[in-house]
Design an enzyme around this catalytic site. Structure first.
Site, short mmCIF file in Angstrom:
data_model
loop_
_atom_site.label_atom_id
_atom_site.label_comp_id
_atom_site.label_asym_id
_atom_site.label_seq_id
_atom_site.Cartn_x
_atom_site.Cartn_y
_atom_site.Cartn_z
N LYS A 26 30.05 45.81 50.22
CA LYS A 26 29.64 44.58 49.53
C LYS A 26 29.06 43.56 50.50
O LYS A 26 28.24 42.73 50.10
CB LYS A 26 30.80 43.98 48.73
CG LYS A 26 31.21 44.90 47.56
CD LYS A 26 31.74 44.19 46.34
CE LYS A 26 31.87 45.22 45.22
NZ LYS A 26 32.35 44.77 43.96
N LYS A 54 28.21 55.89 42.46
CA LYS A 54 28.99 55.56 41.26
C LYS A 54 28.20 54.60 40.37
O LYS A 54 27.36 53.84 40.86
CB LYS A 54 30.34 54.97 41.65
CG LYS A 54 30.33 53.56 42.17
CD LYS A 54 31.74 52.96 42.15
CE LYS A 54 31.66 51.45 42.24
NZ LYS A 54 32.71 50.73 41.61
N LYS A 78 28.11 47.87 38.43
CA LYS A 78 27.57 46.61 37.91
C LYS A 78 26.51 46.04 38.84
O LYS A 78 25.62 45.33 38.41
CB LYS A 78 28.66 45.55 37.90
CG LYS A 78 29.73 45.68 36.94
CD LYS A 78 30.70 44.55 37.26
CE LYS A 78 31.92 44.58 36.41
NZ LYS A 78 32.88 43.57 36.89
P1 ATP Z 1 31.18 47.67 40.26
O1 ATP Z 1 31.87 48.56 41.21
O2 ATP Z 1 30.71 48.33 39.00
O3 ATP Z 1 30.12 46.80 40.89
P2 ATP Z 1 33.38 45.87 40.44
O4 ATP Z 1 33.69 46.38 41.80
O5 ATP Z 1 32.96 44.45 40.25
O6 ATP Z 1 32.30 46.72 39.72
P3 ATP Z 1 35.46 45.63 38.42
O7 ATP Z 1 34.66 45.23 37.26
O8 ATP Z 1 36.40 44.63 38.94
O9 ATP Z 1 34.59 46.25 39.58
O10 ATP Z 1 36.20 47.00 38.11
C1 ATP Z 1 36.97 47.21 37.00
C2 ATP Z 1 37.55 48.58 37.04
O11 ATP Z 1 36.55 49.57 36.82
C3 ATP Z 1 38.22 48.97 38.37
O12 ATP Z 1 39.48 49.56 38.09
C4 ATP Z 1 37.29 50.00 38.97
O13 ATP Z 1 37.98 50.94 39.75
C5 ATP Z 1 36.71 50.64 37.73
N1 ATP Z 1 35.39 51.23 37.97
C6 ATP Z 1 34.30 50.61 38.49
N2 ATP Z 1 33.26 51.46 38.56
C7 ATP Z 1 33.69 52.64 38.05
C8 ATP Z 1 33.07 53.92 37.83
N3 ATP Z 1 31.80 54.13 38.15
N4 ATP Z 1 33.82 54.91 37.29
C9 ATP Z 1 35.10 54.70 36.97
N5 ATP Z 1 35.74 53.53 37.13
C10 ATP Z 1 35.06 52.51 37.67
#
Ligand code: ATP
Ligand code: LTN
Length: 325
Positions: A112, A194, A197
């Protein structure tokens, strides 16, 4: 006493089907069995720059998403992280227990912060310490998250063990709950990454608020592997990813999914997958409209009060043991 769950998501970007299948879906399933705390972690969001008005709006939107996904405020405690000041207070204590070296080794800090240590906020480095505070304040047994959070959970356990060793038994050591299927949903455009967002290529993610047309187009354009069989196969990550989404939304077993598509081509498979996703999203999006502002305010207020009563006890114990109060 029922065992406890704590989990949370950041009110940034748009929630996607990976967040749902990897995390939210399990939160909903587990709330009957466990005493559950589901938090909107807005203080984690500001580790990267955020627009204030957007952050305020997204915090409420995310609460609506939790409820639409099936989190029942009668069963679970839903609250906003910044409403419970104990999260920031315990973060400071745990910051003093954590070591710079272990925080700098977190892969998310490197990802990040885009590897630019000089320009990363110190908050980004502290991100997993705040997460540990979230979890440990509630004497949590189980933390349902996607695969990407495993390393943060290990750090949480290390910090709790270190504190217990130095100051006496204080924190319960939490276990991660990472589902076998769905913990790592991949980008539709690049199955090596993966679904995220923060991916600039929005074609890679199916957002929970996408309309039917957008979903269908994204699935039609999803990359596939060589070969034609619709089967779970580690060497063919793109088709395995799409099948995993189908499997988790329909509740079929792997075998049933493969049989269902035996002899069928990618075109047929993608059409059916798109229909399945659209059918799932439609009622979900309808349910988002069910809570007006006043109803949402009252759920979040009650959630924060409940959370504060437990968090306060843990923090008081921590301060006492450290000689601070
Ligand atoms: P991203 O990784 O999508 O940018 P983020 O790090 O801001 O998002 P959160 O929205 O806080 O993540 O994550 C919410 C939940 O979703 C967490 O438990 C994370 O492990 C899960 N998660 C995020 N991306 C994935 C994915 N591609 N597959 C499965 N679970 C996921
Ligand atoms: N870092 C997590 C969000 C998060 C979390 C938590 C998850 C913050 N605090 C406590 C579980 C428990 C993420 O998913 N990005």
């Amino acid at each position: 006493m029922r065992k406890r769950i704590f989990s949370g998501a950041q009110p940034t970007g748009q929630l996607h089907i990976g967040n749902y299948l990897g995390a939210l879906k399990n939160w909903v399933a587990l709330q009957d069995e466990y005493e559950s705390f589901y938090c909107i972690v807005n203080l984690h969001a500001i580790t990267l720059p955020q627009d204030p008005a957007t952050l305020r709006q997204k915090t409420r939107d995310l609460a609506r998403i939790y409820l639409a996904a099936g989190i029942d405020p009668e069963k679970s405690t839903v609250f906003v992280q910044s409403d419970v000041a104990e999260h920031t207070e315990l973060t400071w204590v745990l910051a003093c227990v954590s070591r710079l070296g272990e925080l700098e080794r977190m892969t998310q800090f490197k990802d990040k912060g885009k590897g630019n240590r000089e320009r990363s906020s110190s908050g980004l480095l502290m991100y997993p310490v705040l997460m540990a505070a979230d979890i440990l304040l509630y004497q949590t047994d189980l933390v349902p998250v996607g695969q990407d959070q495993k390393q943060h959970l290990e750090l949480t356990r290390d910090l709790a063990e270190r504190f217990n060793r130095d100051f006496g038994e204080t924190f319960k050591i939490p276990e991660p709950f990472i589902p076998k299927a769905g913990a790592n949903i991949k980008s539709l455009q690049d199955p090596a990454k993966k679904m995220s967002k923060s991916d600039e290529n929005v074609a890679g993610s199916i957002f929970l608020l996408d309309d039917a047309d957008t979903v269908t187009k994204k699935i039609k354009r999803a990359v596939t592997d060589s070969g034609t069989d619709i089967e779970f196969d580690e060497t063919r990550p793109a088709i395995t990813n799409l099948l995993t989404i189908f499997q988790l939304l329909t509740g079929k077993s792997n075998d049933e999914c493969e049989q269902h598509f035996e002899g069928k081509g990618y075109g047929h498979f993608k059409t059916e997958l798109a229909e399945t996703v659209v059918e799932f999203l439609k009622p979900f999006q309808e349910r988002m409209k069910e809570y007006d502002d006043a109803a949402l305010d009252s759920i979040l207020k009650a959630g924060a009060e409940k959370a504060r009563s437990i968090a306060g006890e843990t923090l008081a114990d921590v301060y006492r043991k450290m000689g601070i109060a």
